[in-house]
Design a protein around this motif. Structure first.
Motif, mmCIF file in Angstrom:
data_model
loop_
_atom_site.group_PDB
_atom_site.id
_atom_site.type_symbol
_atom_site.label_atom_id
_atom_site.label_comp_id
_atom_site.label_asym_id
_atom_site.label_seq_id
_atom_site.Cartn_x
_atom_site.Cartn_y
_atom_site.Cartn_z
ATOM 1 N N ALA A 30 0.808 -1.221 0.000
ATOM 2 C CA ALA A 30 0.000 0.000 0.000
ATOM 3 C C ALA A 30 0.843 1.274 0.000
ATOM 4 O O ALA A 30 0.584 2.191 -0.778
ATOM 5 N N ARG A 31 1.831 1.352 0.864
ATOM 6 C CA ARG A 31 2.629 2.592 0.955
ATOM 7 C C ARG A 31 3.398 2.876 -0.337
ATOM 8 O O ARG A 31 3.511 4.028 -0.747
ATOM 9 N N ALA A 32 3.906 1.845 -0.973
ATOM 10 C CA ALA A 32 4.636 2.049 -2.236
ATOM 11 C C ALA A 32 3.699 2.577 -3.321
ATOM 12 O O ALA A 32 4.041 3.516 -4.043
ATOM 13 N N LEU A 33 2.519 1.985 -3.420
ATOM 14 C CA LEU A 33 1.551 2.439 -4.423
ATOM 15 C C LEU A 33 1.068 3.847 -4.120
ATOM 16 O O LEU A 33 0.959 4.694 -5.018
ATOM 17 N N LEU A 34 0.785 4.112 -2.851
ATOM 18 C CA LEU A 34 0.325 5.441 -2.478
ATOM 19 C C LEU A 34 1.409 6.494 -2.666
ATOM 20 O O LEU A 34 1.104 7.646 -2.996
ATOM 21 N N LEU B 229 2.268 12.014 -7.905
ATOM 22 C CA LEU B 229 1.577 12.481 -9.107
ATOM 23 C C LEU B 229 0.439 13.443 -8.772
ATOM 24 O O LEU B 229 0.232 14.439 -9.475
ATOM 25 N N SER B 230 -0.281 13.165 -7.710
ATOM 26 C CA SER B 230 -1.381 14.061 -7.319
ATOM 27 C C SER B 230 -0.856 15.428 -6.906
ATOM 28 O O SER B 230 -1.480 16.455 -7.194
ATOM 29 N N HIS C 15 -7.065 14.905 -7.918
ATOM 30 C CA HIS C 15 -7.895 14.223 -6.912
ATOM 31 C C HIS C 15 -7.375 12.793 -6.818
ATOM 32 O O HIS C 15 -7.289 12.102 -7.828
ATOM 33 N N LEU C 16 -7.050 12.326 -5.612
ATOM 34 C CA LEU C 16 -6.533 10.972 -5.429
ATOM 35 C C LEU C 16 -7.589 10.107 -4.754
ATOM 36 O O LEU C 16 -8.084 10.439 -3.685
ATOM 37 N N ILE C 17 -7.919 8.996 -5.391
ATOM 38 C CA ILE C 17 -8.893 8.048 -4.858
ATOM 39 C C ILE C 17 -8.163 6.773 -4.463
ATOM 40 O O ILE C 17 -7.438 6.189 -5.266
ATOM 41 N N VAL D 57 -1.127 8.517 4.905
ATOM 42 C CA VAL D 57 -0.319 9.022 3.791
ATOM 43 C C VAL D 57 -0.923 10.281 3.172
ATOM 44 O O VAL D 57 -0.200 11.188 2.768
ATOM 45 N N THR D 58 -2.241 10.368 3.106
ATOM 46 C CA THR D 58 -2.889 11.485 2.405
ATOM 47 C C THR D 58 -3.399 12.581 3.335
ATOM 48 O O THR D 58 -3.817 13.635 2.866
ATOM 49 N N GLY D 59 -3.356 12.345 4.641
ATOM 50 C CA GLY D 59 -3.987 13.246 5.602
ATOM 51 C C GLY D 59 -3.573 14.705 5.547
ATOM 52 O O GLY D 59 -4.382 15.580 5.770
#
Length: 122
Positions: free
Chosen positions: A16-20, A26-27, A33-35, A79-81
């Motif tokens: 998960a962390r690598a993909l995020l 990129l976001s 917008h990241l989903i 990660v996105t917070g």
């Protein structure tokens, strides 16, 4: 090329962390917008056991999948917070369909989908 919506398919905590990380980079670059998307594979809830054992096994499987989902959402939130872009979490049940087709449905509004390669040890 510019991206406005990016979807990251999250199905395993160890990746998960690598993909995020890619999704966040990129976001941030494109103010996209990241989903984060997790698909609950409902077909895994049908164990090949006779009642009454099957209900207990199905409950254990459901609890495991829900724990995986909660861990993925917690990672996504971590990660996105504090990022400057809009992020969104989606958890979708496959309803006895192939999870890949559900991910494809969810990604129709995205310009880019980030997903892991199959893991032969999984």
């Amino acid at each position: 090329m510019s991206y406005k919506t990016i979807l990251v398919h999250l199905n395993q905590e160890k990746r998960a962390r690598a993909l995020l990380g890619v999704g966040v980079d990129l976001s941030t670059r494109f103010d996209a917008h990241l989903i984060g998307c997790h698909v609950f594979p409902s077909y895994r809830l049908t164990p090949p056991l006779p009642p009454p054992f099957s209900a207990d096994v199905a409950a254990q499987i459901r609890a495991t999948i829900e724990a995986e989902q909660a861990a993925l959402k917690a990672t996504f939130d971590d990660v996105t917070g504090h990022q400057p872009f809009v992020s969104e979490w989606r958890s979708v049940t496959a309803d006895k369909r192939d999870p890949a087709s559900v991910v494809i449905e969810q990604s129709h509004a995205a310009e880019l989908v980030i997903a892991a390669q199959p893991d032969p040890d999984w």
